[in-house]
Write a protein that holds these residues in place. Structure first.
Motif, mmCIF file in Angstrom:
data_model
loop_
_atom_site.group_PDB
_atom_site.id
_atom_site.type_symbol
_atom_site.label_atom_id
_atom_site.label_comp_id
_atom_site.label_asym_id
_atom_site.label_seq_id
_atom_site.Cartn_x
_atom_site.Cartn_y
_atom_site.Cartn_z
ATOM 1 N N GLY A 273 -5.944 3.570 -2.532
ATOM 2 C CA GLY A 273 -5.739 4.913 -3.067
ATOM 3 C C GLY A 273 -6.857 5.341 -3.982
ATOM 4 O O GLY A 273 -7.339 6.492 -3.933
ATOM 5 N N GLU A 274 -7.304 4.428 -4.830
ATOM 6 C CA GLU A 274 -8.422 4.712 -5.731
ATOM 7 C C GLU A 274 -9.713 4.959 -4.953
ATOM 8 O O GLU A 274 -10.515 5.825 -5.313
ATOM 9 C CB GLU A 274 -8.604 3.549 -6.698
ATOM 10 N N LYS B 127 -4.049 7.819 -10.316
ATOM 11 C CA LYS B 127 -5.183 7.030 -9.878
ATOM 12 C C LYS B 127 -6.469 7.543 -10.501
ATOM 13 O O LYS B 127 -6.713 8.740 -10.561
ATOM 14 C CB LYS B 127 -5.308 7.078 -8.352
ATOM 15 N N LYS C 200 2.114 1.784 -3.467
ATOM 16 C CA LYS C 200 1.025 2.077 -4.392
ATOM 17 C C LYS C 200 0.731 3.570 -4.452
ATOM 18 O O LYS C 200 0.344 4.104 -5.499
ATOM 19 C CB LYS C 200 -0.249 1.337 -3.976
ATOM 20 N N LEU C 201 0.926 4.261 -3.337
ATOM 21 C CA LEU C 201 0.629 5.681 -3.297
ATOM 22 C C LEU C 201 1.544 6.492 -4.207
ATOM 23 O O LEU C 201 1.224 7.610 -4.589
ATOM 24 C CB LEU C 201 0.756 6.212 -1.865
ATOM 25 N N SER D 9 -9.768 8.401 -3.369
ATOM 26 C CA SER D 9 -10.089 9.387 -4.404
ATOM 27 C C SER D 9 -11.570 9.375 -4.744
ATOM 28 O O SER D 9 -12.183 10.428 -4.969
ATOM 29 C CB SER D 9 -9.262 9.111 -5.667
ATOM 30 N N GLU E 153 -1.680 16.624 4.290
ATOM 31 C CA GLU E 153 -2.110 15.252 4.032
ATOM 32 C C GLU E 153 -1.134 14.278 4.694
ATOM 33 O O GLU E 153 -0.105 14.681 5.239
ATOM 34 C CB GLU E 153 -2.236 14.987 2.522
ATOM 35 N N ASP F 229 0.828 -1.203 0.000
ATOM 36 C CA ASP F 229 0.000 0.000 0.000
ATOM 37 C C ASP F 229 0.863 1.254 0.000
ATOM 38 O O ASP F 229 0.538 2.256 -0.640
ATOM 39 C CB ASP F 229 -0.913 0.013 1.231
ATOM 40 N N TYR F 230 1.968 1.213 0.740
ATOM 41 C CA TYR F 230 2.866 2.360 0.799
ATOM 42 C C TYR F 230 3.389 2.710 -0.590
ATOM 43 O O TYR F 230 3.358 3.866 -1.007
ATOM 44 C CB TYR F 230 4.025 2.039 1.741
ATOM 45 N N TYR G 267 -13.611 2.671 3.135
ATOM 46 C CA TYR G 267 -12.926 3.876 3.606
ATOM 47 C C TYR G 267 -13.960 4.847 4.162
ATOM 48 O O TYR G 267 -15.026 5.051 3.575
ATOM 49 C CB TYR G 267 -12.160 4.532 2.458
#
Length: 319
Positions: free
Chosen positions: A262-263, A147, A141-142, A266, A177, A138-139, A302
């Motif tokens: 991440g998606e 995205k 992927k950002l 968003s 952020e 995940d780290y 999320y």
């Protein structure tokens, strides 16, 4: 000299190789989290990673900044600390459940890691820097960028009411952020927050309104809510502030595959931008409390919350 098309090919090979390594380390993380109460060998991790033991050790240490043994010890000791804090299970039983062979070995390891004995920690439960699980995949992927919003995902809303309470938080400098915040204060704040006894909810990321900021500090912070009468210990370098009673519009995505977080974030942000609360009798109230986010967990979706008030029409009357 390398031809441009060959350079592109080599870059693709390097990218795929990096992701192969990241996925291997992710598999080792997952194995540790599933089996940390058991005996784990390097051979076990190598099998999970699908690497040789030597390459597994090297990849894990490179990406995680600690060896698998150090990582495993921190997972075990943090789980043990929460049991000491929240249960009456004997220290010996906690030691054995945490795969330590004896009371003495557990006490020595716990004291070395947290600078307090298990006995003393059970009595006082001061804030500690506990382990906080974060998937390495995940780290990375950002940092992929680009995205796209998942337009077919449903985002649910509900109104909740929060009473007067306090927020223990660690302020940043200029962060707006999560990643900028981590660069400013480090990525281990969450673990300290998770150790605070008496928290009302799980730890949260927050965007503070101007009236709750200190000059020269960040909009984005991490914190945990505690009761108004909280009298426990505040970690060094942390603040505690009052939060008024407040209503929130909570946005929650559908469950998602963890690697797509991440998606999903968003998608929720896009839904918030399009949402007009006045159509439903509410208005945004950004000064009534911090906007908050919960840790993105695929199984639940999320979640973000934004302060609201009842909307009054042009004449000041409720609609």
């Amino acid at each position: 000299m390398i031809a441009p098309d060959m350079l592109d090919f080599l870059q693709v090979v390097e990218m795929l190789s990096n992701w192969e390594k990241i996925n291997a380390v992710q598999r080792m993380q997952e194995y540790i989290m599933a089996h940390y109460r058991e005996e784990i060998t390097l051979q076990d991790l190598a099998k999970a990673a699908m690497y040789s033991p030597w390459h597994s050790l090297r990849a894990f240490s490179e990406l995680m900044g600690k060896t698998p043994v150090e990582y495993l010890r921190m997972v075990r000791l943090s789980a043990a600390a929460k049991k000491l804090r929240d249960t009456s299970t004997s220290i010996l039983d906690i030691a054995l459940e945490s795969a330590f062979g004896s009371h003495e070995g557990f006490t020595k390891a716990f004291s070395r890691e947290f600078a307090i004995t298990p006995q003393e920690y059970r009595k006082r439960a001061p804030p500690l820097r506990l382990f906080s699980y974060y998937p390495i995949r995940d780290y990375y992927k950002l940092f992929e960028g680009g995205k796209e919003v998942m337009s077919d995902m449903v985002v649910f809303t509900q109104v909740i009411e929060r009473p007067k309470r306090k927020l223990i938080l660690k302020r940043g400098i200029r962060a707006a952020e999560y990643f900028a915040y981590c660069e400013e204060v480090g990525c281990d704040v969450w673990g300290i927050l998770e150790s605070i006894k008496g928290a009302l909810q799980e730890s949260i990321g927050v965007w503070l309104p101007e009236n709750m900021r200190v000059p020269g500090t960040s909009e984005y912070c991490q914190g945990v809510e505690v009761p108004v009468d909280f009298s426990g210990e505040i970690p060094d370098g942390f603040d505690i502030i009052d939060l008024p009673a407040c209503k929130y519009m909570v946005f929650q995505s559908e469950p998602f595959e963890d690697e797509k977080f991440g998606e999903v974030i968003s998608t929720v942000w896009n839904a918030v931008k399009r949402y007009n609360p006045k159509h439903f009798g509410w208005d945004w109230a950004p000064n009534d409390g911090p906007r908050f986010q919960l840790a993105p967990i695929g199984a639940r979706g999320y979640i973000e919350g934004i302060p609201i008030r009842e909307y009054k029409g042009e004449g000041g009357q409720n609609i």
